[in-house]
Design a protein around this motif. Sequence first.
Motif, PDB file in Angstrom:
ATOM      1  N   VAL B 148     -77.751 -47.161   5.134  1.00  0.00           N
ATOM      2  CA  VAL B 148     -77.721 -48.590   5.446  1.00  0.00           C
ATOM      3  C   VAL B 148     -77.800 -48.782   6.964  1.00  0.00           C
ATOM      4  CG1 VAL B 148     -76.411 -50.718   5.243  1.00  0.00           C
ATOM      5  CG2 VAL B 148     -76.405 -49.079   3.358  1.00  0.00           C
ATOM      6  N   VAL B 149     -77.062 -47.972   7.693  1.00  0.00           N
ATOM      7  CA  VAL B 149     -77.121 -48.065   9.154  1.00  0.00           C
ATOM      8  C   VAL B 149     -78.540 -47.764   9.636  1.00  0.00           C
ATOM      9  CG1 VAL B 149     -76.301 -47.072  11.309  1.00  0.00           C
ATOM     10  CG2 VAL B 149     -74.696 -47.485   9.451  1.00  0.00           C
ATOM     11  N   GLY B 150     -79.170 -46.783   9.013  1.00  0.00           N
ATOM     12  CA  GLY B 150     -80.556 -46.467   9.359  1.00  0.00           C
ATOM     13  C   GLY B 150     -81.471 -47.652   9.117  1.00  0.00           C
ATOM     14  N   ALA B 151     -81.239 -48.355   8.017  1.00  0.00           N
ATOM     15  CA  ALA B 151     -82.058 -49.523   7.716  1.00  0.00           C
ATOM     16  C   ALA B 151     -81.774 -50.655   8.694  1.00  0.00           C
ATOM     17  CB  ALA B 151     -81.800 -49.978   6.288  1.00  0.00           C
ATOM     18  N   LEU B 152     -80.537 -50.695   9.162  1.00  0.00           N
ATOM     19  CA  LEU B 152     -80.156 -51.744  10.111  1.00  0.00           C
ATOM     20  C   LEU B 152     -80.747 -51.461  11.493  1.00  0.00           C
ATOM     21  CD1 LEU B 152     -78.325 -54.244  10.711  1.00  0.00           C
ATOM     22  CD2 LEU B 152     -76.559 -52.626  11.373  1.00  0.00           C
ATOM     23  N   LEU B 153     -80.633 -50.211  11.939  1.00  0.00           N
ATOM     24  CA  LEU B 153     -81.063 -49.875  13.296  1.00  0.00           C
ATOM     25  C   LEU B 153     -82.542 -49.474  13.358  1.00  0.00           C
ATOM     26  CD1 LEU B 153     -78.023 -47.820  14.636  1.00  0.00           C
ATOM     27  CD2 LEU B 153     -78.487 -50.266  14.838  1.00  0.00           C
ATOM     28  N   GLY B 154     -83.053 -48.965  12.253  1.00  0.00           N
ATOM     29  CA  GLY B 154     -84.431 -48.470  12.227  1.00  0.00           C
ATOM     30  C   GLY B 154     -85.446 -49.415  12.847  1.00  0.00           C
ATOM     31  N   PRO B 155     -85.504 -50.639  12.385  1.00  0.00           N
ATOM     32  CA  PRO B 155     -86.477 -51.574  12.948  1.00  0.00           C
ATOM     33  C   PRO B 155     -86.293 -51.766  14.451  1.00  0.00           C
ATOM     34  CG  PRO B 155     -85.653 -52.408  10.871  1.00  0.00           C
ATOM     35  CD  PRO B 155     -84.828 -51.196  11.192  1.00  0.00           C
ATOM     36  N   VAL B 156     -85.052 -51.777  14.898  1.00  0.00           N
ATOM     37  CA  VAL B 156     -84.794 -51.967  16.332  1.00  0.00           C
ATOM     38  C   VAL B 156     -85.246 -50.741  17.122  1.00  0.00           C
ATOM     39  CG1 VAL B 156     -83.048 -52.453  18.065  1.00  0.00           C
ATOM     40  CG2 VAL B 156     -82.844 -53.454  15.784  1.00  0.00           C
ATOM     41  N   ILE B 157     -84.903 -49.573  16.604  1.00  0.00           N
ATOM     42  CA  ILE B 157     -85.277 -48.336  17.279  1.00  0.00           C
ATOM     43  C   ILE B 157     -86.790 -48.202  17.358  1.00  0.00           C
ATOM     44  CG2 ILE B 157     -85.226 -45.816  17.094  1.00  0.00           C
ATOM     45  CD1 ILE B 157     -82.459 -46.040  15.867  1.00  0.00           C
ATOM     46  N   VAL B 158     -87.442 -48.440  16.231  1.00  0.00           N
ATOM     47  CA  VAL B 158     -88.895 -48.301  16.197  1.00  0.00           C
ATOM     48  C   VAL B 158     -89.547 -49.334  17.109  1.00  0.00           C
ATOM     49  CG1 VAL B 158     -90.918 -48.608  14.724  1.00  0.00           C
ATOM     50  CG2 VAL B 158     -89.009 -47.203  13.954  1.00  0.00           C
TER      51      VAL B 158
END
Lengths: 190, 190
Positions: B148-158
């Motif tokens: 879930v954290v990956g889904a939350l931060l993923g778009p921001v990181i990418v």
Amino acid sequence: MTMAKQIDDADVFLATVDMLLANGYAGATTKMIAEAAGINEVTLFRKYGSKAELVAAALLHERAALEKEQPVAYTGNVEADLLAMVRIYAEAAHRQSALMLLIIAEVARYPELRETMQVPFMLISRFGKIVARYQEEGRLHSGEPLLVVGALLGPVIVNTMLRSAETSLPIPPIDLRIHIERFLHGYAIR
Amino acid sequence: MTMAKQIDDADVFLATVDMLLANGYAGATTKMIAEAAGINEVTLFRKYGSKAELVAAALLHERAALEKEQPVAYTGNVEADLLAMVRIYAEAAHRQSALMLLIIAEVARYPELRETMQVPFMLISRFGKIVARYQEEGRLHSGEPLLVVGALLGPVIVNTMLRSAETSLPIPPIDLRIHIERFLHGYAIR
DNA sequence: TTTTTTTGCAAGTAATCACTTGCATTTTAG
DNA sequence: CTAAAATGCAAGTGATTACTTGCAAAAAAA
């Protein structure tokens, strides 16, 4: 008078990209690449000029291979199309994903390789067009399509990154179906 | 008999990380680091032993700095907490984000630096706990918190990655409020 | 002040890297 | 078959790198 070559460029390019992915740009020595390709290091320079030119050619060749791939097409089924995009990225284009990371993190520092950077971004821009169409049809919320693609792929990319980094954190693989479901309908309950 | 030092470790570590971010591990030479830190290159080796040890110390120092930061706490307001996490990542921890990319893409190849890899992952694991609590309360869908954290931060990181890569694609900055809204309620209309 | 520690400076070492040269050998073209 | 082109091999070049050594100056400790 084009002359047939004993050495297959494709083999050399494959070895080049393999070494790049495994060791990075600085770490992929011409000696290693030549060895992996089964040719003499000198031949590398005679045929491709320099390491930078070789890498550029190899990346462009990788792009050509990608272009021949099954393109994700608009089918009218949002869920299926999004899943297809994410699948392409997570499976078929796994190598591309790793390449993108490498290019962004390292190759960007080498000005002579700048122009090859667009290579892995083709997919993203292609996905953007499909997203835009669904937005026009009122099936997806509006907003810059490239941002939506980023939101779609971001979790998958980050999941791949984190897992490949072998951190101490026990990060499970992402379930693409669930990811699409959450992407479409959110993580909130109610 | 502890002896006072004329040279401030913090300065050296700062210069080290700066050079790492700008040039990568292989590209950040000890000569450059010494110059940026305003000390003699020899002193670098006398004080820290080797380049690998210096980098490891600098990364651990960076972690120590991160630990002193305002931790994101559970407040009971999902939306606010998620936004705070994403903000920390996008703004305050921008440097950490770049470091994470660097570490995953490059440092992971140097076995002697393996243990320093956990440094930027502290945030992620901390965020995971907050997410888990909201899941227990039935406010967020269940599922491995780290995903879930990956889904939350993923778009921001990418988004950060793509924008920093200066691709030919015109990628706008992400709007964090909208991102949280979409994260919670999805991109689908209806 | 005297002693100890830290730092700077100049020089150097051994390894590695991208890249070159000369020549022999193989492969292909005409 | 003959000539031309492509490749391999051995050796080497110059630049760069991480890292070392010896010695003097400066700073701190005693």
